[in-house]
Motif scaffolding. Structure first.
Motif, PDB file in Angstrom:
ATOM      1  N   ALA A 589       0.834  -1.198   0.000  1.00  0.00           N
ATOM      2  CA  ALA A 589       0.000   0.000   0.000  1.00  0.00           C
ATOM      3  C   ALA A 589       0.866   1.243   0.000  1.00  0.00           C
ATOM      4  CB  ALA A 589      -0.914   0.009   1.216  1.00  0.00           C
ATOM      5  N   ASN A 590       0.591   2.144  -0.940  1.00  0.00           N
ATOM      6  CA  ASN A 590       1.246   3.437  -0.977  1.00  0.00           C
ATOM      7  C   ASN A 590       0.174   4.508  -0.809  1.00  0.00           C
ATOM      8  OD1 ASN A 590       2.116   6.032  -2.524  1.00  0.00           O
ATOM      9  ND2 ASN A 590       4.038   4.913  -2.194  1.00  0.00           N
ATOM     10  N   ILE A 591       0.343   5.348   0.209  1.00  0.00           N
ATOM     11  CA  ILE A 591      -0.620   6.406   0.499  1.00  0.00           C
ATOM     12  C   ILE A 591       0.086   7.738   0.346  1.00  0.00           C
ATOM     13  CG2 ILE A 591      -2.241   7.356   2.174  1.00  0.00           C
ATOM     14  CD1 ILE A 591      -2.217   4.590   3.553  1.00  0.00           C
ATOM     15  N   PHE A 592      -0.456   8.581  -0.547  1.00  0.00           N
ATOM     16  CA  PHE A 592       0.165   9.880  -0.816  1.00  0.00           C
ATOM     17  C   PHE A 592      -0.823  10.986  -0.463  1.00  0.00           C
ATOM     18  CE2 PHE A 592       0.449  13.486  -3.752  1.00  0.00           C
ATOM     19  CZ  PHE A 592       1.719  13.965  -3.433  1.00  0.00           C
ATOM     20  N   ARG A 593      -0.317  11.979   0.280  1.00  0.00           N
ATOM     21  CA  ARG A 593      -1.145  13.150   0.587  1.00  0.00           C
ATOM     22  C   ARG A 593      -0.331  14.408   0.334  1.00  0.00           C
ATOM     23  NH1 ARG A 593      -5.400  14.629   5.275  1.00  0.00           N
ATOM     24  NH2 ARG A 593      -6.389  12.888   4.201  1.00  0.00           N
ATOM     25  N   SER A 594      -0.983  15.332  -0.376  1.00  0.00           N
ATOM     26  CA  SER A 594      -0.363  16.628  -0.610  1.00  0.00           C
ATOM     27  C   SER A 594      -1.033  17.660   0.277  1.00  0.00           C
ATOM     28  CB  SER A 594      -0.503  17.028  -2.083  1.00  0.00           C
ATOM     29  OG  SER A 594      -0.057  18.350  -2.280  1.00  0.00           O
ATOM     30  N   GLU A 634       4.090  12.355   1.941  1.00  0.00           N
ATOM     31  CA  GLU A 634       3.385  13.612   2.117  1.00  0.00           C
ATOM     32  C   GLU A 634       4.288  14.756   1.694  1.00  0.00           C
ATOM     33  OE1 GLU A 634       2.327  15.913   6.053  1.00  0.00           O
ATOM     34  OE2 GLU A 634       0.831  14.323   5.715  1.00  0.00           O
ATOM     35  N   ASP A 635       3.683  15.702   0.950  1.00  0.00           N
ATOM     36  CA  ASP A 635       4.466  16.879   0.606  1.00  0.00           C
ATOM     37  C   ASP A 635       3.704  18.143   0.964  1.00  0.00           C
ATOM     38  OD1 ASP A 635       2.511  17.076  -1.311  1.00  0.00           O
ATOM     39  OD2 ASP A 635       3.886  17.315  -3.005  1.00  0.00           O
ATOM     40  N   THR A 636       4.457  19.242   1.093  1.00  0.00           N
ATOM     41  CA  THR A 636       3.886  20.545   1.412  1.00  0.00           C
ATOM     42  C   THR A 636       4.424  21.548   0.406  1.00  0.00           C
ATOM     43  OG1 THR A 636       5.676  21.244   2.864  1.00  0.00           O
ATOM     44  CG2 THR A 636       3.924  19.915   3.859  1.00  0.00           C
ATOM     45  N   PRO A 637       3.840  22.728   0.346  1.00  0.00           N
ATOM     46  CA  PRO A 637       4.377  23.736  -0.580  1.00  0.00           C
ATOM     47  C   PRO A 637       5.827  24.079  -0.296  1.00  0.00           C
ATOM     48  CG  PRO A 637       2.186  24.364   0.182  1.00  0.00           C
ATOM     49  CD  PRO A 637       2.595  23.178   0.992  1.00  0.00           C
TER      50      PRO A 637
END
Length: 882
Positions: A589-594, A634-637
């Motif tokens: 499972a790969n979960i990505f959140r921006s 997870e990434d942020t600006p």
């Protein structure tokens, strides 16, 4: 003695002479005076060439007859006009004719009659006045031409070359009103060019008709509309249908017209053609109840063709070929009140090339139906009008077969019991309605429907709801004991299934963002197996970020196999799930959140509340996730690329997953996790909560050991712009308790030689001064047996997830352990130091710019200018490292 005998004989002789004289005199009188008498005392004028009357027997023989009504405009009596070649009457009622003005006879023979007959006006039921009837027990007609008119002078019935024998004939105006102009016991008929006009809308024509030994043959029967469809709608705006019907050939026997009953046997209709034109008018309830009955012993319709048109002229129903065989067909006022308005003992119904077009379109290559079974070949369903609103089907199936145990209507309610149903090779798409269909809680027609076994074989079906297709390939299913019944309160229907088994290969379900698939799906009420499950994104991460209005997870999932054992009821009114064991093998499972999209303002309930919101009783005694991998990114600006957490060799066991809706069972959920954190160190977690606890309290504790500090760099580097350059987290322990308001507990960290490096915004260059300052305040080593720190006053943001709250607890524990308990003061000191460093840096930058400017100025020719800071920067040939 001889004297008395002599007198008797003389008397009888005298009587005989008197009778002979009377008979002779009557004949003389009838020949000379009867026409005038009939003219003066009846409604008719009669002339003839020859007349013989036997007064004793009442037999009459007349030749060369001409008959006319005295007043053709009088509609109160039967009108007559025409000629009769020969008339023979047996046992004529002379007394009734003379004194009661009623014509009656036991037998009547008409040879070559050519008659126009006008029926008398129907009885006025208000006055009760009766007409004088014409009664003939038996009638024979040879080579006749007969035209019968209604009292309005409209042609009612006509026939040529009529040869007729009717036994016990009765014809009165009352019978005409009941649509039965004549009744009789037995008949023999032959003729051509029959015409019958029952009303102002239709006419019936027959080219020829004949009987032999009780068997009747009819050629070219036609029911012909007398009006065009447009005229019919204009003149009869309340009538719903106009019919056109033709039968090239029909045979039957034993026709009985008696009182209000029509009976016949062995009816065989060849190549009938029926056309029906709908006006669109809703049928009105009949004001007058049906007053006659029809009994057909055996009826066969061979190669019947049917066309039913819609009001706009387009085709509603078409059947190229239908074959019907019915035994003991009955239609009367009792059957007329039923849903199927006819009774029967047995029937066989078959057809080819059937089409129906309305809200859905049906096309059938062939079908067969009888009271015990049915079969359909090559059925095609396609969308019709209003398909989007009511849903649509675009399906083909090669074969449908079923066997019937019971099919009946009781009190206008259907009771159907099917022994089995087989459906083979369905291919196509079912689209759900765009708008929610309102449930009809009316009475409906179904009382009870039972399907004891239903089998679906070798099918490919797609169910599409809202552009999200669910595809079943190579679908095979068996369903046992389907029961549909009316609910006790009458509000709708209940639905039950005792047992089912389903398999499908290459299962697929497509949503806006994902394609879900499985190489194999097996399902019954006690076991589920899914092989090679995958949930793959249909869009890239960049596209996903642009498409979502608020932050949201993007999943990429795979699992080698998912199995479940237990029992579940998903189809009845009392739905439930009770699984003893669920196992997921080798999930990835790969979960990505921006964090680039704005925050989702919705309140995020904790897992106990989510489980409690499940509307049906649900319990999973044991859930195992084995040998799996979980990656969270997870990434942020502000981050340079996504941060990443990896949990490999992931094994999770969940006990008693439930919805708190099963009485008498524990509602406490226990979760145990063992995995490898960042592929570097073991991590174990114990998590628990009570679904029935409306405070949504929970506890979570865990442990990791021997984690190289650099192992967490993939996650902290993009966000904090720092890396752990050295050191080891020898042991980390946490023990938290919480609720929707926040989290608290203890945190214990044992570490050694921990150092960090502060990076620039591109995560490339080491910031030496800031790195040195930060490392001054971080405890590089913990005590040999470090004390646990208290995690407290960690408030939850209700718009964030449970894991956000959990991470806040870990974050506070790290700060207190690495920086100190008095972290607020330490953080302020670090900030002040960082601010001072920034001021120094700014001064250095300004001096460097000044020096650069000085270097670019032209050098003085005579004397070099000396400055105070010249020696300071003389040796600096490169920019100061930040």
């Amino acid at each position: 003695m001889n004297k008395w005998v002599k007198k008797l004989l003389i008397g009888l002789g005298i009587l005989l002479v008197i009778l002979l004289a009377a008979n002779f005199g009557l004949n003389i009188w009838l020949k000379t005076q009867l026409p005038e008498y009939i003219k003066n005392n009846t409604d008719y004028k009669v002339s003839y060439k020859k007349l013989d009357v036997d007064l004793g027997s009442g037999n009459i023989f007349v030749a060369g007859i001409t008959v006319n009504s005295k007043d053709p405009q009088n509609t109160n009596v039967i009108g007559l006009q025409g000629t009769i070649d020969t008339l023979k009457i047996s046992r004529f009622g002379i007394y009734d004719a003379v004194f009661n003005k009623r014509i009656s006879s036991s037998d009547l023979l008409l040879a070559k009659p050519n008659l126009n007959i006008s029926l008398a006006k129907p009885v006025d039921h208000k006055t009760g006045k009766k007409r004088n009837p014409v009664l003939f027990e038996n009638i024979r007609i040879n080579k006749g031409v007969i035209n019968i008119f209604k009292h309005t002078k409209q042609k009612f019935l006509s026939v040529k070359d009529l040869d007729l024998f009717v036994e016990n004939l009765q014809m009165t105006e009352e019978s005409v009103e009941d649509k039965l102009p004549v009744v009789f016991d037995r008949y023999d008929i032959k003729g051509r060019n029959f015409f019958f006009r029952p009303d102002n809308v239709y006419a019936i024509t027959i080219s020829n008709i004949a009987t032999s030994n009780g068997q009747m043959s009819v050629g070219n029967f036609r029911l012909i509309p007398l009006l065009s469809f447009e005229q019919f709608k204009r003149f009869y705006p309340k009538k719903p249908k106009l019919f056109e019907f033709s039968i090239p050939k029909m045979d039957f026997k034993d026709v009985v017209l008696k009182k209000n009953k029509i009976s016949l046997a062995n009816a065989d209709f060849q190549n009938p053609v029926l056309n029906v034109y709908n006006t669109g008018v809703k049928p009105q309830k009949a004001e007058k109840k049906m007053n006659f009955e029809i009994n057909l012993e055996d009826v066969r319709l061979n190669n019947l063709s049917v066309l039913v048109n819609k009001p706009d002229g387009s085709r509603l129903f078409f059947a190229k070929t239908l074959n019907v065989k019915v035994n003991q067909l009955k239609f009367d006022k009792v059957t007329a009140a039923e849903v199927i308005p006819v009774g029967y003992k047995d029937f066989h119904f078959s057809g080819k090339d059937i089409q129906y077009s309305n809200h859905r379109n049906f096309a059938i290559e062939s079908f067969a139906l009888n009271p015990k079974s049915g079969e359909i070949r090559n059925l095609i369903l396609s969308p019709g009008t209003m398909a989007a609103e009511k849903g649509s089907m675009d399906l083909k199936t090669s074969h449908i077969a079923f066997n019937i145990n019971k099919f009946e209507f009781i009190d206008r309610k259907l009771n159907l019991d099917l022994k089995d149903v087989l459906v083979e090779n369905i291919n196509g798409t079912i689209k759900a309605a765009e708008s929610k269909v309102k449930k009809n809680h009316g009475q409906g027609i179904i009382q009870s429907v039972i399907v004891r076994k239903m089998t679906l074989k070798n099918s490919d079906i797609v169910y599409d709801k809202g552009m999200q297709p669910l595809a079943f390939h190579d679908l095979n299913a068996t369903v046992n004991a389907i029961e549909i019944a009316r609910k006790p309160n009458g509000q709708g229907l209940s639905f039950k299934i005792r047992d089912y088994f389903l398999t499908t290969r290459n299962f697929a379900y497509k949503t806006q963002f994902y394609n879900l698939s499985a190489s194999l799906l097996k399902l019954n009420k006690n076991k589920i197996q899914i092989n090679n499950f995958a949930m793959k994104p249909l869009v890239s991460r960049a596209q996903f970020i642009r498409m979502i209005p608020v932050e949201r997870d993007l999943y990429d999932l795979k699992a080698t196999q998912i199995t479940a054992d237990g029992s579940w009821d998903l189809f009845s009114d009392n739905k439930s799930i009770n699984a003893s064991n669920v196992t997921v093998l080798a999930a990835n499972a790969n979960i990505f959140r921006s964090k680039i999209p704005k925050d989702d303002p919705k309140i995020k309930p904790l897992y106990s509340r989510l489980l409690r919101s499940i509307k049906i009783p649900m319990t999973v005694n044991n859930l195992d996730l084995k040998n799996s991998v979980l990656v969270y990114e997870e990434d942020t600006p502000e981050s340079a690329g996504p941060g990443k957490l990896t949990f490999s060799s992931f094994n999770m066991n969940v006990k008693n997953l439930n919805s708190a809706k099963t009485k008498g069972r524990s509602t406490k959920v226990g979760i145990n996790i063992n995995c490898s954190f960042m592929n570097l160190a073991p991590l174990s977690v114990n998590w628990g909560f009570d679904v029935a606890d409306h405070t949504d309290a929970f506890s979570i504790s865990g442990k990791t050991t021997n984690l190289p500090a650099g192992g967490i760099n993939p996650f902290i580097r993009p966000y904090l712009h720092v890396t752990a350059t050295s050191g080891t987290i020898q042991q980390m322990l946490f023990n938290f308790k919480g609720n929707p308001a926040g989290i608290h507990g203890t945190f214990n960290l044992k570490h050694k030689d921990l150092k960090i490096a502060v990076l620039n915004k591109d995560n490339h260059e080491k910031k030496g001064v800031l790195t040195a300052v930060a490392n001054l305040f971080i405890r590089s080593d913990s005590e040999k047996f470090p004390e646990a720190v208290a995690v407290e006053n960690v408030e939850r943001d209700p718009t964030k997830s449970f894991f956000n709250l959990f991470w806040k607890g870990i974050e506070q524990g790290l700060k207190k352990t690495l920086i100190g308990v008095n972290i607020d003061k330490t953080e302020k000191t670090v900030k002040d130091a960082v601010s001072s460093v920034k001021e120094v840096k700014q001064t250095v930058k300004e001096l460097k710019q000044d020096i650069k400017a000085k270097k670019e100025e032209p050098k003085p020719q005579k004397k070099e200018k000396k400055g105070f800071l010249k020696g300071v920067f003389k040796k600096k040939e490169k920019p100061v490292t930040e």
